[in-house]
Design an enzyme around this catalytic site. Structure first.
Site, PDB file in Angstrom:
ATOM      1  N   ASN A  38      -1.270   6.561  -8.317  1.00 43.07           N
ATOM      2  CA  ASN A  38       0.021   6.056  -8.536  1.00 43.07           C
ATOM      3  C   ASN A  38       0.441   6.179  -9.928  1.00 43.07           C
ATOM      4  O   ASN A  38      -0.237   5.880 -10.955  1.00 43.07           O
ATOM      5  CB  ASN A  38      -0.159   4.369  -8.339  1.00 43.07           C
ATOM      6  CG  ASN A  38       1.397   3.771  -8.073  1.00 43.07           C
ATOM      7  OD1 ASN A  38       2.014   3.659  -9.141  1.00 43.07           O
ATOM      8  ND2 ASN A  38       1.386   3.216  -7.175  1.00 43.07           N
ATOM      9  N   SER A  92      -4.798   0.515   1.619  1.00 42.69           N
ATOM     10  CA  SER A  92      -3.916   0.965   3.005  1.00 42.69           C
ATOM     11  C   SER A  92      -2.652   1.417   2.633  1.00 42.69           C
ATOM     12  O   SER A  92      -1.812   1.024   1.731  1.00 42.69           O
ATOM     13  CB  SER A  92      -3.893  -0.485   3.727  1.00 42.69           C
ATOM     14  OG  SER A  92      -3.435  -0.286   4.947  1.00 42.69           O
ATOM     15  N   CYS A 131       3.800   6.314   2.457  1.00 43.17           N
ATOM     16  CA  CYS A 131       2.624   7.389   2.630  1.00 43.17           C
ATOM     17  C   CYS A 131       2.148   7.487   3.970  1.00 43.17           C
ATOM     18  O   CYS A 131       1.572   8.613   4.246  1.00 43.17           O
ATOM     19  CB  CYS A 131       1.523   6.724   1.509  1.00 43.17           C
ATOM     20  SG  CYS A 131       2.148   6.705   0.016  1.00 43.17           S
ATOM     21  N   ASP A 184       6.148  -2.073  -6.619  1.00 41.49           N
ATOM     22  CA  ASP A 184       5.556  -0.901  -5.928  1.00 41.49           C
ATOM     23  C   ASP A 184       5.749  -0.890  -4.254  1.00 41.49           C
ATOM     24  O   ASP A 184       5.712   0.135  -3.896  1.00 41.49           O
ATOM     25  CB  ASP A 184       4.355  -0.558  -6.399  1.00 41.49           C
ATOM     26  CG  ASP A 184       3.908   0.894  -6.194  1.00 41.49           C
ATOM     27  OD1 ASP A 184       4.422   1.802  -6.834  1.00 41.49           O
ATOM     28  OD2 ASP A 184       2.781   0.919  -5.572  1.00 41.49           O
TER      29      ASP A 184
END
Lengths: 162, 162
Positions: free
Chosen positions: B55, B93, B98, B158
């Site tokens: 990230n 997860s 994504c 985020d």
């Protein structure tokens, strides 16, 4: 075509997204463009451009910078509430990844130039309560069709194959 | 825990993803890491690392470089068939974006460190035929929990807010 739901912001958003698509095409890239806008009374025409961009697969050898991802990346770090009052414009129906990015940031409204050349995650967006408007724009459609005819392999790669 | 489905490649994949997560944490960033691997007999241990990353929200002010997106971006342009024989590893997860990227590239297998701190698009992946394995790794879980406690606002940003 649900003309009553198209505002002057929508016209401007699609115009800007198409400008990005044309820019990408002129660079030899995949002609998909996107912008993230929100109403803002202090800006010209009452519209704030939060971010804009285009597909960068060919230009930057990128597997993830699709039009919408580029626009979101260009917008940078935003507070969650900023997205909630925004609309994302894209010249072509968003793929799974871009659909997921729209859901992640809870962008409530998506305006799509066309979905004849590719149909992405519109159903999933609607299922999750996102307003999806497909304009059926001829210019977006023709530019994309031209690219697919010229560079079918690059296009196939961009959507992960058949 | 479905131990029988965990190969030595899986152990290595999760280890590498966690290394990426720790690297991000040491940089002050969100500790989520990811790698894309495939079996390749000509490589050490028979494993080819196609891409890796973490990230980058804090490090690069990025709204789109989540762990998995970073790994896919690092892998660069790949032919569609390369993804079809790969596994993506992620410490946490996968979020909607994504998840969508995994579906776009038709990656058939996802190995997840943990889903206690965040539960993403696992159901959608399974619905679309992707094999999803959740390890329930304590190290991944503890590092992520520590970050969320230390920087709750960054974490909230985020994932696009509650």
């Amino acid at each position: 075509m649900p003309a009553q739901r198209i505002s002057s912001m929508d016209e401007e958003g699609l115009r800007l997204a198409f400008e990005e698509a044309k820019k990408s095409y002129s660079e030899g890239g995949i002609p998909i463009g996107s912008v993230l806008l929100r109403p803002n009374a202090s800006k010209p025409n009452g519209i704030e451009v939060l971010g804009s961009g285009h597909n960068e697969r060919i230009q930057k050898s990128s597997a993830t910078l699709h039009g919408e991802i580029s626009a979101l990346e260009d917008a940078g770090r935003l507070k969650p509430e900023v997205y909630r009052n925004s609309t994302i414009y894209t010249t072509l129906s968003p793929c799974s990844m871009c659909t997921g990015a729209i859901l992640l940031y809870k962008i409530p409204r998506v305006v799509i130039g066309e979905n004849k050349n590719f149909l992405g995650g519109e159903d999933l967006l609607r299922d999750r309560g996102v307003e999806v408007i497909v304009i059926g724009d001829k210019d977006c459609q023709e530019l994309m069709a031209r690219f697919i005819e010229e560079k079918p392999e690059e296009w196939n790669e961009d959507i992960g194959g058949e």
